[in-house]
Design an enzyme around this catalytic site. Structure first.
Site, PDB file in Angstrom:
ATOM      1  N   CYS A  88     -22.116 -30.041  12.907  1.00 58.51           N
ATOM      2  CA  CYS A  88     -23.576 -30.207  12.990  1.00 58.51           C
ATOM      3  C   CYS A  88     -24.064 -31.606  12.728  1.00 58.51           C
ATOM      4  O   CYS A  88     -23.641 -32.630  13.183  1.00 58.51           O
ATOM      5  CB  CYS A  88     -24.216 -28.963  11.881  1.00 58.51           C
ATOM      6  SG  CYS A  88     -23.853 -29.570  10.141  1.00 58.51           S
ATOM      7  N   ARG A  89     -25.351 -31.601  12.123  1.00 59.58           N
ATOM      8  CA  ARG A  89     -25.898 -32.948  12.054  1.00 59.58           C
ATOM      9  C   ARG A  89     -25.208 -33.750  10.809  1.00 59.58           C
ATOM     10  O   ARG A  89     -24.817 -34.764  10.715  1.00 59.58           O
ATOM     11  CB  ARG A  89     -27.548 -32.894  11.964  1.00 59.58           C
ATOM     12  CG  ARG A  89     -27.934 -34.262  11.794  1.00 59.58           C
ATOM     13  CD  ARG A  89     -29.561 -34.080  11.800  1.00 59.58           C
ATOM     14  NE  ARG A  89     -29.928 -33.391  10.637  1.00 59.58           N
ATOM     15  CZ  ARG A  89     -30.193 -33.767   9.305  1.00 59.58           C
ATOM     16  NH1 ARG A  89     -29.651 -35.076   9.028  1.00 59.58           N
ATOM     17  NH2 ARG A  89     -30.643 -32.871   8.525  1.00 59.58           N
TER      18      ARG A  89
END
Length: 124
Positions: A88-89
């Protein structure tokens, strides 16, 4: 003094957890890079939002936002025995996604953490 030391240890643990999403070991960059280069048979799963994905994603990644996993995993990820690496981020959503996939019966799920760990080019 010992209370200060205990506080620092606990605070450090909380900071580590928040930065990495979990205390599980993350897939190393070199391992992921090698799998991609070798065109290994695995799924690289981006669990960010569609907007984040469009801004740039790791080459070959499949998008399945983490908040859609419970309802869309069976369609996007039909083989529960295939290796899946999620990212993800920052690592928080990928940790949640990996745990959710495990609860749904996926056998080989690993977490890369945040896209910021990726050192190569991004696709758009």
């Amino acid at each position: 003094m010992k209370y200060l030391l205990a506080f620092l240890i606990v605070a450090g643990g909380i900071f580590f957890f928040l930065q990495n999403g979990s205390t599980k070991e993350l897939v190393q960059y070199a391992e992921l890079e090698q799998k991609i280069a070798a065109q290994a048979d695995f799924i690289l799963l981006d669990v960010r939002t569609p907007e984040e994905y469009q801004e740039g994603h790791i080459p070959g990644a499949v998008l399945l936002p983490y908040d859609k996993i419970a309802i869309q995993a069976a369609v996007v990820l039909p083989d529960k025995e295939k290796e899946i690496i999620v990212y993800c981020r920052s690592g928080r959503r990928s940790a949640i996604a990996a745990e959710t996939l495990g609860k749904l019966g996926y056998m080989k799920v690993a977490d890369f953490g945040g896209i910021s760990r990726w050192q190569g080019q991004l696709e758009k």
